[in-house]
Design an enzyme around this catalytic site. Structure first.
Site, mmCIF file in Angstrom:
data_model
loop_
_atom_site.group_PDB
_atom_site.id
_atom_site.type_symbol
_atom_site.label_atom_id
_atom_site.label_comp_id
_atom_site.label_asym_id
_atom_site.label_seq_id
_atom_site.Cartn_x
_atom_site.Cartn_y
_atom_site.Cartn_z
ATOM 1 N N SER A 131 -25.470 26.764 26.025
ATOM 2 C CA SER A 131 -26.380 25.656 25.729
ATOM 3 C C SER A 131 -27.627 25.769 26.606
ATOM 4 C CB SER A 131 -25.657 24.318 25.949
ATOM 5 O OG SER A 131 -26.395 23.264 25.394
ATOM 6 N N ASN A 132 -28.371 24.694 26.770
ATOM 7 C CA ASN A 132 -29.594 24.717 27.590
ATOM 8 C C ASN A 132 -29.768 23.358 28.261
ATOM 9 O OD1 ASN A 132 -31.253 22.935 25.783
ATOM 10 N ND2 ASN A 132 -30.809 24.589 24.355
ATOM 11 N N HIS A 133 -30.848 23.227 29.034
ATOM 12 C CA HIS A 133 -31.016 22.044 29.891
ATOM 13 C C HIS A 133 -31.674 20.847 29.212
ATOM 14 C CE1 HIS A 133 -29.554 23.801 33.541
ATOM 15 N NE2 HIS A 133 -30.379 24.834 33.433
#
Ligand code: CTP
Length: 220
Positions: free
Chosen positions: A27-29
């Site tokens: 995933s990502n931030h």
């Protein structure tokens, strides 16, 4: 009366989650804050807003209909099912560009060897919306670290967008984390509007102003 009254707008927000096995993912931030603020600002001006959201810790803004998704594929389907009946879309989500080729149905066990996970490209939701756009309004986002305006304008053209909102990671206070943002709005004519560092709520109002003006200019 606002030109957004009665318009149906899709807003994508938050990260996507790409499963590796039942307990792990890529995933990502992204927090979803910018997209949620935009959804709220558009709804407050009378638009019917469908917020297609990846996993976030945020409350649904007042008057917004929320559709929860996890992966890029799920987000693609949720948007495409609704796009034809909409008047436009704001693609604010941080969609993963790659997803595992194989998802293990059972929890993967570690071994002493390195682990290689093969990834394939996801579908580009904004680009597909650009192909199906017709006279709908389409806005995308670009997060860049270098050659910011050139890269953002390239994305606007490739994806057939009306606007692209640029975040430069070189600007302190801009981007994923935090409650502030510093955006640059670029339109189809290549006109560039640099905005000051401000709260995500204020940036969302500015974005809603541009979208409202776009519909007003079409007299629709
Ligand atoms: N986007 C999308 N579907 C994807 C990927 C991106 O809808 N599968 C949208 C984002 O919501 C955003 C814009 O496209 O509006 C971002 O463009 P993109 O070129 O994908 O950005 P990056 O992934 O940062 O691209 P690059 O690696 O080329 O810099």
């Amino acid at each position: 009366m606002s030109a957004l009254e009665g318009k149906t707008l899709i807003v994508t927000a938050g990260p996507t989650i790409e499963p590796i096995d039942p307990v792990r993912f890529l995933s990502n931030h992204s927090t979803g804050k910018m997209g949620y603020a935009i959804a709220g600002a558009l709804a407050a001006r009378g638009a019917r807003v469908v917020l297609v959201s990846g996993r976030t810790a945020l409350d649904t803004p007042a008057g917004v209909e929320r559709v929860d998704v996890l992966s890029a594929e799920e987000m693609y389907r949720a948007v495409m099912e609704r796009f034809e009946a909409s008047d436009g879309a704001v693609m604010c989500a941080a969609v993963a560009d790659y997803t595992p080729v194989e998802v293990s149905p059972v929890k993967m066990k570690k071994s002493d060897d390195d682990l290689v996970i093969r990834l394939k490209r996801t579908k580009d939701i904004a680009a597909e919306a650009g192909r199906r756009k017709g006279d709908r309004m389409l806005m995308g986002f670009a997060l860049e670290t270098d050659h910011e305006q050139e890269n953002a304008l390239g994305k606007l053209r490739r994806k057939n967008l009306d606007f692209i909102v640029l975040n430069s990671l070189r600007d302190p206070g801009a981007g994923f984390a935090g409650d502030t943002n510093k955006i640059t709005i670029i339109d189809r004519q290549g006109e560039i509007t640099d905005c000051p560092l401000e709260s995500k709520r204020a940036a969302a109002e500015r974005i809603a102003d541009r979208i409202e003006a776009w519909f007003a200019a079409r007299g629709c």
